[in-house]
Write a protein that holds these residues in place. Structure first.
Motif, PDB file in Angstrom:
ATOM      1  N   GLY A   1     -10.237  10.552  16.148  1.00 37.27           N
ATOM      2  CA  GLY A   1      -9.652  11.176  14.977  1.00 37.27           C
ATOM      3  C   GLY A   1      -8.250  11.719  15.212  1.00 37.27           C
ATOM      4  N   ALA A   2      -7.637  11.372  16.351  1.00 36.59           N
ATOM      5  CA  ALA A   2      -6.327  11.925  16.690  1.00 36.59           C
ATOM      6  C   ALA A   2      -5.226  11.413  15.757  1.00 36.59           C
ATOM      7  N   PHE A   3      -5.325  10.162  15.324  1.00 32.29           N
ATOM      8  CA  PHE A   3      -4.327   9.559  14.445  1.00 32.29           C
ATOM      9  C   PHE A   3      -5.039   8.994  13.220  1.00 32.29           C
ATOM     10  N   PRO A   4      -5.377   9.826  12.251  1.00 34.87           N
ATOM     11  CA  PRO A   4      -6.244   9.388  11.164  1.00 34.87           C
ATOM     12  C   PRO A   4      -5.651   8.304  10.263  1.00 34.87           C
ATOM     13  N   GLY A   5      -4.359   8.245  10.062  1.00 32.28           N
ATOM     14  CA  GLY A   5      -3.789   7.252   9.157  1.00 32.28           C
ATOM     15  C   GLY A   5      -3.110   6.102   9.855  1.00 32.28           C
ATOM     16  N   LEU A   6      -3.231   6.019  11.170  1.00 35.61           N
ATOM     17  CA  LEU A   6      -2.501   4.996  11.911  1.00 35.61           C
ATOM     18  C   LEU A   6      -2.941   3.585  11.548  1.00 35.61           C
ATOM     19  N   GLY A   7      -4.226   3.356  11.373  1.00 34.20           N
ATOM     20  CA  GLY A   7      -4.717   2.013  11.036  1.00 34.20           C
ATOM     21  C   GLY A   7      -4.218   1.547   9.695  1.00 34.20           C
ATOM     22  N   ILE A   8      -4.319   2.405   8.687  1.00 33.30           N
ATOM     23  CA  ILE A   8      -3.864   2.055   7.343  1.00 33.30           C
ATOM     24  C   ILE A   8      -2.356   1.857   7.333  1.00 33.30           C
ATOM     25  N   ALA A   9      -1.626   2.711   8.023  1.00 35.02           N
ATOM     26  CA  ALA A   9      -0.168   2.596   8.061  1.00 35.02           C
ATOM     27  C   ALA A   9       0.263   1.312   8.764  1.00 35.02           C
ATOM     28  N   THR A  10      -0.430   0.924   9.820  1.00 29.39           N
ATOM     29  CA  THR A  10      -0.092  -0.300  10.536  1.00 29.39           C
ATOM     30  C   THR A  10      -0.312  -1.520   9.651  1.00 29.39           C
ATOM     31  N   VAL A  11      -1.408  -1.567   8.926  1.00 28.99           N
ATOM     32  CA  VAL A  11      -1.684  -2.686   8.025  1.00 28.99           C
ATOM     33  C   VAL A  11      -0.667  -2.725   6.888  1.00 28.99           C
ATOM     34  N   ALA A  12      -0.339  -1.559   6.333  1.00 32.14           N
ATOM     35  CA  ALA A  12       0.649  -1.513   5.252  1.00 32.14           C
ATOM     36  C   ALA A  12       2.025  -1.964   5.744  1.00 32.14           C
ATOM     37  N   PHE A  13       2.430  -1.553   6.918  1.00 31.85           N
ATOM     38  CA  PHE A  13       3.724  -1.946   7.467  1.00 31.85           C
ATOM     39  C   PHE A  13       3.766  -3.446   7.748  1.00 31.85           C
ATOM     40  N   ALA A  14       2.693  -3.973   8.324  1.00 34.90           N
ATOM     41  CA  ALA A  14       2.637  -5.410   8.595  1.00 34.90           C
ATOM     42  C   ALA A  14       2.679  -6.205   7.287  1.00 34.90           C
TER      43      ALA A  14
END
Length: 67
Positions: free
Chosen positions: A37-50
């Motif tokens: 839970g250290a980076f809660p939005g990292l997955g969504i942000a990575t997909v959105a950026f890609a």
């Protein structure tokens, strides 16, 4: 740094705090559960950026090249 190294069994050595320390490495306190839970939005942000990078590459081509 792995604190379990300090708890390794050695001949003639008894750790009086072994039971008190055991909870730190089980259940909700495992290494994975502590950091997932250290980076809660990292997955969504990575997909959105890609997705944006693909969109920009495919649809927003710059036709004005100097070269």
């Amino acid at each position: 740094f792995d604190p379990k190294i300090l708890l390794e069994k050695k001949p003639g050595r008894v750790d009086p705090w072994a039971k008190a320390e055991a909870w730190r490495y089980t259940g909700p306190f495992t290494r994975w559960n502590r950091f997932k839970g250290a980076f809660p939005g990292l997955g969504i942000a990575t997909v959105a950026f890609a997705g944006y990078c693909v969109y920009e590459h495919m649809f927003l081509k710059d036709e004005h090249h100097h070269g």
